[in-house]
Design a protein around this motif. Structure first.
Motif, short mmCIF file in Angstrom:
data_model
loop_
_atom_site.label_atom_id
_atom_site.label_comp_id
_atom_site.label_asym_id
_atom_site.label_seq_id
_atom_site.Cartn_x
_atom_site.Cartn_y
_atom_site.Cartn_z
N GLU A 93 0.90 -1.18 0.03
CA GLU A 93 -0.01 -0.02 0.22
C GLU A 93 0.92 1.24 -0.03
N TYR A 94 0.65 2.46 -0.63
CA TYR A 94 1.09 3.31 -1.17
C TYR A 94 0.48 4.49 -0.92
N TYR A 95 0.73 5.81 -0.03
CA TYR A 95 0.28 6.91 -0.12
C TYR A 95 0.86 7.81 -1.06
N ALA A 96 0.02 8.35 -2.12
CA ALA A 96 0.56 9.29 -3.11
C ALA A 96 -0.03 10.61 -2.98
N GLN A 97 0.55 11.56 -2.55
CA GLN A 97 0.45 13.18 -2.83
C GLN A 97 0.39 13.74 -4.30
N ALA B 211 -8.18 1.60 -4.40
CA ALA B 211 -7.70 2.97 -4.31
C ALA B 211 -8.77 3.67 -3.80
N PHE B 212 -8.13 4.64 -3.06
CA PHE B 212 -9.54 5.97 -2.47
C PHE B 212 -8.73 7.06 -2.22
N LYS B 213 -9.54 7.88 -1.99
CA LYS B 213 -8.91 9.38 -1.77
C LYS B 213 -9.05 9.50 -0.24
N LEU B 214 -7.94 9.92 0.34
CA LEU B 214 -7.87 10.19 1.67
C LEU B 214 -8.21 11.60 2.13
N ASN B 215 -9.05 11.53 2.98
CA ASN B 215 -9.99 12.85 3.40
C ASN B 215 -9.14 13.77 3.96
N GLU B 216 -8.16 13.21 4.75
CA GLU B 216 -7.13 14.15 5.30
C GLU B 216 -5.60 13.88 5.12
N THR B 217 -4.83 14.99 5.27
CA THR B 217 -3.33 14.56 4.90
C THR B 217 -2.82 13.62 5.90
N PRO B 218 -2.13 12.59 5.54
CA PRO B 218 -1.42 11.59 6.56
C PRO B 218 -0.64 12.08 7.36
N ASP B 219 -0.39 11.43 8.46
CA ASP B 219 0.40 12.14 9.48
C ASP B 219 1.85 11.18 9.14
N LEU B 220 2.41 11.98 8.43
CA LEU B 220 3.75 11.43 7.92
C LEU B 220 4.97 12.49 8.38
N PRO B 221 6.25 11.90 8.53
CA PRO B 221 7.20 12.89 8.92
C PRO B 221 7.51 13.65 7.58
N LYS B 222 8.05 14.78 7.85
CA LYS B 222 8.28 16.02 6.76
C LYS B 222 9.32 15.17 5.81
N ARG B 223 9.20 15.60 4.61
CA ARG B 223 10.03 15.16 3.80
C ARG B 223 11.39 16.12 3.66
N SER B 224 12.88 15.51 3.29
CA SER B 224 13.78 16.25 3.51
C SER B 224 13.75 17.33 2.44
N LYS B 225 13.37 17.11 1.36
CA LYS B 225 13.27 17.92 -0.04
C LYS B 225 11.75 18.59 0.13
N TRP C 74 -4.38 13.49 -1.48
CA TRP C 74 -3.68 12.20 -1.19
C TRP C 74 -4.58 11.09 -1.60
N VAL C 75 -3.87 10.26 -2.19
CA VAL C 75 -4.73 8.75 -2.52
C VAL C 75 -3.83 7.53 -1.95
N SER C 76 -4.83 6.59 -1.49
CA SER C 76 -4.09 5.32 -1.36
C SER C 76 -4.26 4.42 -2.30
N ILE C 77 -3.33 3.67 -2.61
CA ILE C 77 -3.14 2.81 -3.74
C ILE C 77 -2.59 1.41 -3.18
N THR C 78 -3.30 0.42 -3.32
CA THR C 78 -2.95 -0.83 -2.75
C THR C 78 -2.87 -1.98 -4.10
N LEU C 79 -1.51 -2.31 -4.37
CA LEU C 79 -1.01 -3.06 -5.62
C LEU C 79 -0.72 -4.74 -4.97
N ASN C 80 -0.91 -5.64 -5.87
CA ASN C 80 -0.58 -6.98 -5.82
C ASN C 80 0.74 -7.23 -6.93
N GLU C 81 1.18 -5.97 -7.46
CA GLU C 81 2.03 -6.19 -8.41
C GLU C 81 3.03 -5.02 -8.37
N GLY C 82 4.19 -4.94 -8.78
CA GLY C 82 5.21 -3.87 -8.67
C GLY C 82 5.92 -3.45 -9.87
N LYS C 83 5.69 -3.27 -10.90
CA LYS C 83 6.31 -2.56 -12.00
C LYS C 83 7.25 -1.46 -11.77
#
Length: 196
Positions: free
Chosen positions: A79-83, A116-130, A142-151
């Protein structure tokens, strides 16, 4: 007769800008950061699956090749969270769920149906270095995407295919293992992986 050495298992939060490998295979990568910069891993350690240099989050590392093969099998969800750039629409999320056409190895590839589903709130993740970018460039979502493959770069290609390019990508779960409250660069040694 050689004795059977005990295998070792690690759960890490891979930072942005670190390659999912231990040493450079080319002179072009001499200035890059590798997993060995985070921790003194055993000599025969391997990353299970990859996160590209600009992606971050949950990465499993082991010295056990059999475990690596079984986790990489398509039975284990990732599962991935994509901004993404823009306010992702229900229509775009639906397309992700059904599968979209992306380029892979110079050919067209149809992704398998996923969750896949849209996240209603910004996930509580550490700040990114960049820094991502600021609000002057328009909204993000933000959207959650869950895959069983990984190209290679699959999530990024999928969100681009539906018109919402990925700005930040964080893997938050592999099977039953979750990123939880881990911080960027954390390395936790465990007895094994409870992924199924």
């Amino acid at each position: 007769m050689a004795t059977n050495k005990t295998h070792r298992y690690f759960i890490i939060y891979k930072p942005y800008g670190v390659l999912s490998q231990f040493i450079s295979n080319s002179s072009k990568q001499q200035s890059k950061k590798f997993l060995g910069s985070l921790f003194d891993f055993p000599e025969n350690a391997m990353a299970i699956g990859r996160l590209d240099e600009k992606s971050e989050g949950l990465l499993l590392i082991t010295t056990n090749g059999k475990t690596s093969a079984s986790v990489n099998s398509q039975n284990v969800e990732k599962e991935y969270y994509a901004q993404v750039d823009g306010n992702i629409s229900a229509e775009a999320v639906n397309k992700l769920i059904q599968g979209v056409q992306i380029g892979f190895d110079g050919k067209k590839y149809q992704t398998k149906p996923c969750k896949a589903f849209k996240l209603n709130e910004t996930p509580d993740l550490p700040k990114r270095s960049k820094k991502i970018r600021d609000a002057r460039h328009g909204p993000t979502s933000w959207v959650s995407i869950t895959l069983n493959e990984g190209k290679f770069r699959q999530v990024r290609k999928m969100t681009s295919a539906v018109g919402f390019p990925t700005l930040r990508l964080v893997r938050v779960r592999v099977g039953g293992i979750e990123l939880g409250k881990m911080q960027v660069g954390d390395v936790v040694e465990v007895d094994g992986f409870e992924v199924f």
